[in-house]
Design a protein around this motif. Structure first.
Motif, PDB file in Angstrom:
ATOM      1  N   ILE A 205     124.353 -24.637  47.567  1.00 32.62           N
ATOM      2  CA  ILE A 205     123.312 -24.478  46.536  1.00 32.62           C
ATOM      3  C   ILE A 205     123.896 -24.830  45.166  1.00 32.62           C
ATOM      4  N   GLU A 206     125.097 -24.315  44.922  1.00 26.83           N
ATOM      5  CA  GLU A 206     125.738 -24.558  43.619  1.00 26.83           C
ATOM      6  C   GLU A 206     126.069 -26.030  43.431  1.00 26.83           C
ATOM      7  N   ASP A 207     126.681 -26.624  44.445  1.00 22.60           N
ATOM      8  CA  ASP A 207     127.120 -28.015  44.298  1.00 22.60           C
ATOM      9  C   ASP A 207     125.939 -28.950  44.053  1.00 22.60           C
ATOM     10  N   ALA A 208     124.822 -28.695  44.735  1.00 24.58           N
ATOM     11  CA  ALA A 208     123.660 -29.579  44.589  1.00 24.58           C
ATOM     12  C   ALA A 208     122.740 -29.127  43.452  1.00 24.58           C
ATOM     13  N   GLU A 209     123.004 -27.956  42.882  1.00 29.33           N
ATOM     14  CA  GLU A 209     122.127 -27.364  41.860  1.00 29.33           C
ATOM     15  C   GLU A 209     120.672 -27.385  42.330  1.00 29.33           C
ATOM     16  N   ALA A 210     120.461 -26.674  43.422  1.00 28.32           N
ATOM     17  CA  ALA A 210     119.141 -26.702  44.060  1.00 28.32           C
ATOM     18  C   ALA A 210     118.114 -25.914  43.258  1.00 28.32           C
ATOM     19  N   LYS A 211     116.920 -26.476  43.181  1.00 26.28           N
ATOM     20  CA  LYS A 211     115.837 -25.796  42.471  1.00 26.28           C
ATOM     21  C   LYS A 211     115.153 -24.786  43.397  1.00 26.28           C
ATOM     22  N   ILE A 212     115.015 -25.173  44.666  1.00 21.00           N
ATOM     23  CA  ILE A 212     114.258 -24.385  45.633  1.00 21.00           C
ATOM     24  C   ILE A 212     115.095 -24.228  46.900  1.00 21.00           C
ATOM     25  N   VAL A 213     114.968 -23.079  47.548  1.00 19.78           N
ATOM     26  CA  VAL A 213     115.525 -22.920  48.894  1.00 19.78           C
ATOM     27  C   VAL A 213     114.365 -22.611  49.833  1.00 19.78           C
ATOM     28  N   ILE A 214     114.317 -23.336  50.954  1.00 19.31           N
ATOM     29  CA  ILE A 214     113.295 -23.055  51.968  1.00 19.31           C
ATOM     30  C   ILE A 214     114.000 -22.421  53.159  1.00 19.31           C
TER      31      ILE A 214
ATOM     32  N   MET B 131     124.786 -47.069  55.057  1.00 21.30           N
ATOM     33  CA  MET B 131     126.050 -46.453  54.652  1.00 21.30           C
ATOM     34  C   MET B 131     125.808 -45.406  53.568  1.00 21.30           C
ATOM     35  N   LEU B 132     126.696 -44.405  53.500  1.00 24.95           N
ATOM     36  CA  LEU B 132     126.579 -43.433  52.418  1.00 24.95           C
ATOM     37  C   LEU B 132     126.668 -44.164  51.081  1.00 24.95           C
ATOM     38  N   ARG B 133     126.035 -43.633  50.061  1.00 21.71           N
ATOM     39  CA  ARG B 133     126.082 -44.278  48.753  1.00 21.71           C
ATOM     40  C   ARG B 133     127.188 -43.714  47.874  1.00 21.71           C
ATOM     41  N   THR B 134     127.398 -42.410  48.010  1.00 15.77           N
ATOM     42  CA  THR B 134     128.461 -41.760  47.232  1.00 15.77           C
ATOM     43  C   THR B 134     128.615 -40.338  47.752  1.00 15.77           C
ATOM     44  N   ILE B 135     129.541 -39.596  47.147  1.00 18.03           N
ATOM     45  CA  ILE B 135     129.603 -38.157  47.381  1.00 18.03           C
ATOM     46  C   ILE B 135     128.919 -37.521  46.179  1.00 18.03           C
ATOM     47  N   TRP B 136     127.974 -36.682  46.446  1.00 13.69           N
ATOM     48  CA  TRP B 136     127.177 -36.072  45.378  1.00 13.69           C
ATOM     49  C   TRP B 136     128.091 -35.465  44.310  1.00 13.69           C
ATOM     50  N   GLY B 137     127.925 -35.959  43.091  1.00 18.03           N
ATOM     51  CA  GLY B 137     128.680 -35.395  41.975  1.00 18.03           C
ATOM     52  C   GLY B 137     130.161 -35.732  41.946  1.00 18.03           C
ATOM     53  N   ASP B 138     130.630 -36.600  42.821  1.00 15.71           N
ATOM     54  CA  ASP B 138     132.068 -36.883  42.840  1.00 15.71           C
ATOM     55  C   ASP B 138     132.345 -38.295  43.354  1.00 15.71           C
ATOM     56  N   ASN B 139     131.957 -39.285  42.549  1.00 17.79           N
ATOM     57  CA  ASN B 139     132.106 -40.665  43.004  1.00 17.79           C
ATOM     58  C   ASN B 139     133.581 -41.050  43.190  1.00 17.79           C
TER      59      ASN B 139
END
Ligand code: WT7
Length: 654
Positions: free
Chosen positions: A181-190, A479-487
């Motif tokens: 949740i923290e790494d992605a800075e999620a707005k909502i959790v389902i 292919m993956l595009r990047t690592i979220w928040g850590d290119n």
């Protein structure tokens, strides 16, 4: 010659051709497969452009095909506009509205069928619900759900409005959920009020409450699907029941036209550090590969019932449950519970009950079920099965033969699909009407996928049976595009090894004399436990975060069902525990790791010692620990050890 060597030579030469009957009806025959491969090798770019035009519905057609200007952050079709949910649901609801999209088998044996038309309207209604909560394009939505149709609906609803989903496997702990949740800075959790597993209820809502409370990032809302009816805490300001959210929402929701490169999802996977990586996928490239590999590898026909046993919390559950089959307009089966509930015949019972024709699972599940003997599957009618698949780890020939003889009754081709969270879809796999299969080999690359095995200097290994690094030499759409928040980590992990020339998968492999690929295992400190990827560092950091632990080193050890088991060497603060104290401490630490990461990370064995073996420069001697865990003879040079006397302790002999 050793028995092992003889066995491996026998394996390589033992091959199984598809039957004439299968070949006749296959989606891809030899000529077509060769034509595709030939087109791809003649003009890689045009090959993918043609597929993307033929297979996908675009709101705005693309002109750019591959954009290499920001390599290794490759982009595909990046001036086109598209929507993944439109391609999955609207297209099929308009072609075939009454066709069953999902057969849902609950753990208690109740089942439900959802047509494409219903799936579209339920997804649209939920998408409108998300909009009501203020979810907009690029917002991150964490999905922490049981394996049920609503999990797929939640994913498809995010895709519809351009929100980025991050599905977290329901078996992960609240702490692992918090990190994501923290790494992605999620707005909502389902989430749900609970999930049924082996007759018990997994308290997903409680874990979500803990995760959200501890998260340094504030979650705006928690949407709760009522699955069990169990009483749960409810924060009136923050929480909302799924049913209340959608009540009054329209069941029509226009799909957002999104750029082809719009991130469809993030999915966390383990690497060689303690911190999981948020693998980021695109929209168009990902769904293109998901759709085509699904139809080719699984030979899908209009009446097939396809069952992939993976949870949507893993990449397999993304590509071959929530997207690929729906893009292809197929009927999928979703099973909520444990494979052994109420007994070990449950998988075969489900195959019989719902007339499953294509079955895709992990070698670990096959080995676990094989242990219970042939009579159990033999007591069910498996005659509808026509194709079998495996994924996640190398399959041992013995399990392959059992799958072939006892489940497939020698009639069903087996597709052993090699791929990764990062690759988005299957990369090396037999084509069931074309390829001769071999027990334990994933055989040949898919058309358009340029796989090679290279040595330390990046040169192709030409000689057969010679191991090397498995690399992909040309970019591919999913292919993956990047690592979220850590290119930076993206570049270092996958590209730096060979100066950005190839994608480095992290596996070692070899090709045999027929050109078939054999995966030998990971080259980094990553374990494969029951088909799930787990970093040794992740388990180590969980262990050392315990107040009683000073140091820990984790290694893998072969296991006949799980593939690999987790062996931890632990140095405690204070005296080394022995006897009953050691037992108690082992139990406590296993529970601790369960809380920190989840049940899959619990060490199978924990051994205490006064020290860890280190070289004079202070490096932990992992190879030595691996040999000790496996009870192998020690061949390593231990003369550089600071303290040789700890060997006996590490061996558990003192
Ligand atoms: C790693 C990827 C792909 C979905 C499930 C796992 C291993 C995967 C095979 C196979 C031998 C395999 C590799 C790979 N692996 N499939 N058919 N034969 N090994 O996804 O968690 O991203 O793990 O699983 O080591 O690198 P993942």
């Amino acid at each position: 010659m050793t028995d092992e060597l003889i066995e491996s030579i026998l394996n390589e030469s033992r091959s199984f051709a598809p039957s004439k009957k299968f070949i006749k009806q296959a989606n891809l025959n030899k000529e077509e497969a060769e034509r595709l491969k030939e087109e791809a090798s003649r003009n890689h770019i045009e090959y993918w452009a043609k597929l993307a035009k033929d297979e996908l519905d675009w709101f705005l057609p693309f002109k750019n095909i591959l954009d290499e200007s920001k390599a290794p952050n490759y982009e595909w079709f990046n001036d086109g506009e598209i929507n993944a949910s439109f391609n999955s649901l609207d297209v099929n609801a308009s072609n075939n509205p009454e066709k069953t999209a999902i057969i849902f088998e609950a753990e208690d044996g109740k089942s439900e069928r959802i047509t494409y038309k219903e799936l579209l309207s339920r997804t649209s209604q939920f998408a409108n619900g998300l909009k009501k909560l203020g979810v907009v394009q690029m917002d991150r939505v964490v999905i922490y759900m049981p394996m049920c149709p609503e999990a797929v609906i939640a994913m498809q609803a995010c895709a519809r409005i351009g929100a980025i989903h991050s599905v977290v496997f329901g078996g992960f702990s609240s702490n692992a959920l918090k990190d994501r949740i923290e790494d992605a800075e999620a707005k909502i959790v389902i989430t749900a009020d609970g999930a049924y597993r082996s007759g018990n209820i997994v308290p997903l809502k409680q874990a979500t409450d803990e995760a959200v409370a501890q998260s340094s990032h504030e979650v705006k809302n928690v949407v709760v699907f009522k699955r069990t009816g169990e009483k749960v805490e409810f924060n009136q300001e923050r929480d909302i029941w799924w049913a209340d959210l959608i009540s009054g929402c329209d069941s029509h929701c226009d799909p957002e036209p999104l750029n082809a490169e719009h991130p469809l999802f993030i999915l966390y996977t383990s690497g060689s550090t303690g911190k999981p990586k948020g693998i980021q996928h695109s929209t168009a490239g990902y769904i293109l590969h998901a759709k085509t590999t699904f139809s080719w590898i699984f030979d899908i026909k209009k009446d097939d019932v396809f069952w992939c046993t993976a949870d949507v919390g893993w990449i397999t559950g993304h590509t071959y449950v929530a997207y690929g089959p729906l893009l292809a307009g197929a009927t999928i089966l979703i099973y909520e519970g444990a494979p052994t509930f109420p007994d070990v015949g449950r998988f075969w019972k489900i195959c019989e009950k719902h007339a499953v024709t294509i079955f895709y699972t992990a070698p670990t599940a096959i080995r676990a079920l094989m242990k219970h003997g042939d009579e159990i599957p033999q007591s069910y009618d498996l005659s509808e099965l026509r194709l079998l698949g495996t994924v996640g780890e190398p399959i041992n020939p013995e399990a392959w033969m059992w799958y072939h003889n006892i489940i497939g009754k020698e009639r069903c081709p087996i597709v052993d699909t090699w791929w990764q969270t990062e690759t988005g879809g299957a990369m090396i796999s037999p084509l069931p009407g074309v390829t001769n299969t071999k027990p334990g080999s994933c055989t040949m690359p898919m058309p358009g996928i340029d796989v090679d095995i290279v040595d330390e200097s990046g040169e192709s290994v030409e000689a057969p049976n010679q191991g090397g690094y498995l690399v992909i030499k040309k970019p591919w759409p999913s292919m993956l595009r990047t690592i979220w928040g850590d290119n930076q980590r993206y570049i270092e992990t996958y590209w730096d090894k060979f100066d950005g020339r190839y994608y480095v998968a992290g596996d070692s492999a070899y090709k045999d004399t027929d050109g078939c690929h054999w995966i030998m295992g990971r080259i980094d400190d990553v374990l494969n436990v029951s088909g799930h990827r787990l970093g040794t560092m992740e388990v180590e950091s969980a262990l050392v975060s315990n107040e009683k632990v000073a140091e820990a080193a984790v290694v893998g050890k072969p296991h006949d069902v799980k593939g690999e088991s987790i062996f931890a060497f632990v140095v405690t603060k204070g005296n080394r525990p022995t006897g009953e104290d050691a037992k108690k401490m082992q139990q406590g630490l296993r529970e601790w790791v369960n809380e920190q990461v989840g049940a899959i990370a619990k060490p199978d064995e924990i051994r205490f010692s006064d020290n860890l073996p280190k070289t004079r420069s202070g490096k932990i001697m992992r190879r030595l620990l691996r040999a000790i865990a496996r009870e192998e003879a020690i061949t390593q040079d231990i003369s550089t050890l600071e303290d040789e006397s700890i060997i006996k302790q590490l061996q558990g002999k003192e």
